[in-house]
Scaffold this motif. Structure first.
Motif, mmCIF file in Angstrom:
data_model
loop_
_atom_site.group_PDB
_atom_site.id
_atom_site.type_symbol
_atom_site.label_atom_id
_atom_site.label_comp_id
_atom_site.label_asym_id
_atom_site.label_seq_id
_atom_site.Cartn_x
_atom_site.Cartn_y
_atom_site.Cartn_z
ATOM 1 N N ARG A 69 61.613 -18.750 -79.645
ATOM 2 C CA ARG A 69 60.809 -17.537 -79.518
ATOM 3 C C ARG A 69 59.503 -17.809 -78.794
ATOM 4 N NH1 ARG A 69 61.690 -12.594 -79.186
ATOM 5 N NH2 ARG A 69 63.036 -12.627 -81.030
ATOM 6 N N GLU A 70 58.908 -18.983 -79.042
ATOM 7 C CA GLU A 70 57.549 -19.224 -78.576
ATOM 8 C C GLU A 70 57.445 -20.238 -77.435
ATOM 9 O OE1 GLU A 70 55.587 -20.525 -82.086
ATOM 10 O OE2 GLU A 70 55.758 -18.591 -83.131
ATOM 11 N N GLY A 71 58.399 -21.149 -77.342
ATOM 12 C CA GLY A 71 58.260 -22.265 -76.413
ATOM 13 C C GLY A 71 59.085 -22.111 -75.150
ATOM 14 N N PRO A 72 59.017 -23.106 -74.275
ATOM 15 C CA PRO A 72 59.670 -23.014 -72.964
ATOM 16 C C PRO A 72 61.193 -23.053 -73.009
ATOM 17 C CG PRO A 72 58.720 -25.195 -73.288
ATOM 18 C CD PRO A 72 58.232 -24.349 -74.412
ATOM 19 N N CYS A 74 62.436 -19.021 -64.930
ATOM 20 C CA CYS A 74 61.567 -20.183 -65.123
ATOM 21 C C CYS A 74 60.844 -20.509 -63.814
ATOM 22 C CB CYS A 74 62.388 -21.372 -65.604
ATOM 23 S SG CYS A 74 63.091 -21.154 -67.254
ATOM 24 N N ASP A 75 59.985 -21.504 -63.869
ATOM 25 C CA ASP A 75 59.224 -21.899 -62.683
ATOM 26 C C ASP A 75 59.781 -23.178 -62.065
ATOM 27 O OD1 ASP A 75 58.487 -23.482 -64.808
ATOM 28 O OD2 ASP A 75 56.362 -23.579 -64.265
ATOM 29 N N ASN A 76 61.066 -23.414 -62.251
ATOM 30 C CA ASN A 76 61.710 -24.631 -61.770
ATOM 31 C C ASN A 76 61.871 -24.625 -60.258
ATOM 32 O OD1 ASN A 76 63.621 -22.462 -62.581
ATOM 33 N ND2 ASN A 76 65.090 -23.764 -61.485
ATOM 34 N N LEU A 129 62.310 -29.718 -78.657
ATOM 35 C CA LEU A 129 61.850 -28.345 -78.857
ATOM 36 C C LEU A 129 60.756 -28.255 -79.897
ATOM 37 C CD1 LEU A 129 64.779 -28.041 -77.597
ATOM 38 C CD2 LEU A 129 64.938 -25.908 -78.883
ATOM 39 N N SER A 130 60.940 -28.991 -81.021
ATOM 40 C CA SER A 130 60.060 -28.820 -82.165
ATOM 41 C C SER A 130 60.199 -30.001 -83.110
ATOM 42 C CB SER A 130 60.423 -27.525 -82.903
ATOM 43 O OG SER A 130 59.744 -27.415 -84.134
ATOM 44 N N GLU A 131 59.120 -30.334 -83.806
ATOM 45 C CA GLU A 131 59.199 -31.326 -84.873
ATOM 46 C C GLU A 131 60.032 -30.788 -86.040
ATOM 47 O OE1 GLU A 131 58.046 -34.562 -85.174
ATOM 48 O OE2 GLU A 131 57.802 -34.333 -83.008
ATOM 49 N N ASP A 132 60.045 -29.465 -86.207
ATOM 50 C CA ASP A 132 60.842 -28.812 -87.241
ATOM 51 C C ASP A 132 62.214 -28.503 -86.659
ATOM 52 O OD1 ASP A 132 62.026 -27.266 -89.183
ATOM 53 O OD2 ASP A 132 60.450 -25.735 -89.257
ATOM 54 N N THR A 133 63.208 -29.307 -86.998
ATOM 55 C CA THR A 133 64.542 -29.151 -86.411
ATOM 56 C C THR A 133 65.493 -28.380 -87.327
ATOM 57 O OG1 THR A 133 65.181 -31.340 -87.236
ATOM 58 C CG2 THR A 133 64.310 -31.210 -84.988
ATOM 59 N N GLY A 173 62.827 -27.630 -68.983
ATOM 60 C CA GLY A 173 62.165 -28.790 -69.564
ATOM 61 C C GLY A 173 61.143 -29.481 -68.691
ATOM 62 N N ASN A 174 60.808 -30.702 -69.100
ATOM 63 C CA ASN A 174 59.685 -31.441 -68.494
ATOM 64 C C ASN A 174 59.915 -31.830 -67.048
ATOM 65 O OD1 ASN A 174 58.132 -31.424 -70.844
ATOM 66 N ND2 ASN A 174 59.054 -33.311 -71.625
ATOM 67 N N TRP A 175 61.173 -31.884 -66.606
ATOM 68 C CA TRP A 175 61.470 -32.374 -65.253
ATOM 69 C C TRP A 175 61.899 -31.246 -64.314
ATOM 70 C CZ3 TRP A 175 62.588 -34.851 -69.786
ATOM 71 C CH2 TRP A 175 61.963 -36.079 -69.969
#
Length: 410
Positions: A270-273, A281-283, A256-260, A168-170
């Motif tokens: 499939r498409e996101g992080p 990952c790049d953590n 993850l998505s607006e479509d839950t 995630g973002n952090w």
């Protein structure tokens, strides 16, 4: 009681939650929202049709003052400029933690708020729970005598850590900030609040032990949906996220998505992080850390943050000269050394909103605004700054292997 006008900068999960808590009973109204994501902005405006929308906080800042206060809930790296500017414009400020990702910027924000004379609260929500009130009531009663030391644990949770701090973002220090500041400045603040003293010295150890390429299982794929060994992996994204489909609480799926829906979540994996293998990952933030604190007057505390636990409330043991307290986030077990009596106190925290801390914080902030009195806010700007200074001192201590002495307040 007059209705308070609020502006919101950053309509993500935290900002939206605070807004809903503030406006639910009519004590506050949303006057404006600044959010670059049109879906989030328009979604909130649909709930508050009298509010004005802006794509950037600077557009809001150019207007005549539209509200009494501003809630700033952008990503951590984007706090400092709006906080300073809105203080200069006379807005009272509710600022998501951490205040900023550089210590000098935290000091800039505090100086701006003090110079402007505005009410200022950092979202250290742990101070505002019924559990914390219960702990403070026991300590303030003197039942434990003088507090000598505290042992405090933050069990982040294996899947929560993977969600926010690996996928995630952090996850990266250079894109967000280091783990202790991002996640555990709550706990450092809470320890100073409970102890009632400043921290003078800090040491710390920890690192990134598990979520690395070297620990990727044989046969694992870059994405969980393609992985042949997913069934045996604690961090399989389908196992983590699909049980939340249909939940009334949009977190964590809305991240993850607006479509839950199930289809929307699977598409995001499939498409996101959030569908990436946690070992690919790049953590770089730590997955475990211990911090030792030496307080003014000689009391001590030890704090442990770990990814490798259930996601659970914090756990605390407080040791005094006349008694001790053990807490699990809901119940307190108090032992009296004189009589040997043991009392169990149930603080009855709500199950959501950081155990009621989110609502408690917002209520306190609105009380302060309504009365034009800072006393309902349980930490003044300098106290909040001190908890951030502790976090930076602990990170310096971890990286250098030294004991760091904090400077006296200016």
């Amino acid at each position: 009681m007059r209705q308070v006008g609020l502006a919101l900068v950053g309509a993500g999960d935290r900002g939206t939650r605070y807004t809903r808590y503030a406006t639910a009973d009519g004590r506050a109204r949303l006057a404006a929202v600044a959010e670059p994501d049109p879906r989030r902005r328009e979604g909130l405006l649909a709930e508050h049709p009298d509010a004005v929308g802006f794509g950037d906080w600077r557009e809001l800042a150019e207007q005549p003052q539209l509200a009494d206060a501003v809630v700033i809930a952008t990503l951590d790296a984007n706090h400092v400029e709006p906080a300073v500017r809105f203080a200069e414009l006379g807005y009272h400020i509710l600022l998501e933690k951490p205040m900023a990702i550089r210590l000098e910027d935290c000091r800039r924000i505090v100086a701006a708020a003090e110079r402007a004379g505005v009410l200022f609260a950092v979202c250290h929500v742990m101070r505002y729970t019924s559990y914390t009130r219960g702990v403070k009531a026991v300590l303030d009663s003197g039942r434990l005598g003088e507090i000598v030391n505290i042992e405090h644990l933050e069990p982040v949770g294996w899947w929560h850590h993977a969600h926010s701090y690996v996928r995630g973002n952090w996850r990266r220090t250079d894109q967000a900030t280091f783990m202790l500041l991002a996640k555990s400045c709550h706990d450092l603040d809470w320890l100073t609040y409970v102890m009632g003293r400043r921290v003078t010295r800090v040491s710390s150890f920890g690192g990134l032990k598990h979520f690395t390429a070297g620990n990727q299982p044989a046969g694992a794929a870059e994405r969980c949906l393609d992985c042949a060994v997913a069934d045996a992996c604690p961090y399989d994204a389908q196992r983590i996220y699909l049980p939340f489909v249909g939940s009334q609480d949009r977190w964590p799926l809305a991240v993850l998505s607006e479509d839950t829906t199930e289809a929307g979540v699977l598409r995001a994996l499939r498409e996101g992080p959030y569908g990436r293998c946690v070992y690919a990952c790049d953590n770089d933030v730590v997955d475990h850390q211990v911090v030792n604190l030496d307080f003014d007057g000689g009391a001590t505390a030890s704090f442990t943050m770990t990814a490798f636990s259930p996601k659970a409330p914090r756990q605390t043991r407080i040791f005094g000269t006349r008694g001790s307290l053990e807490g699990d986030g809901a119940r307190l077990t108090v032992t009296d050394f004189v009589t040997g009596d043991v009392e169990v106190i149930d603080t009855n925290p709500p199950a959501d909103g950081h155990s009621g801390g989110d609502q408690g914080l917002v209520t306190a902030f609105l009380d302060a605004l309504t009365r034009n009195d800072p006393s309902p806010i349980l930490s003044d700007p300098r106290e909040s700054l001190h908890s951030h200074e502790i976090a930076w001192a602990a990170e310096e201590a971890r990286l250098t292997g030294t004991v760091v002495t904090l400077k006296e307040p200016r």
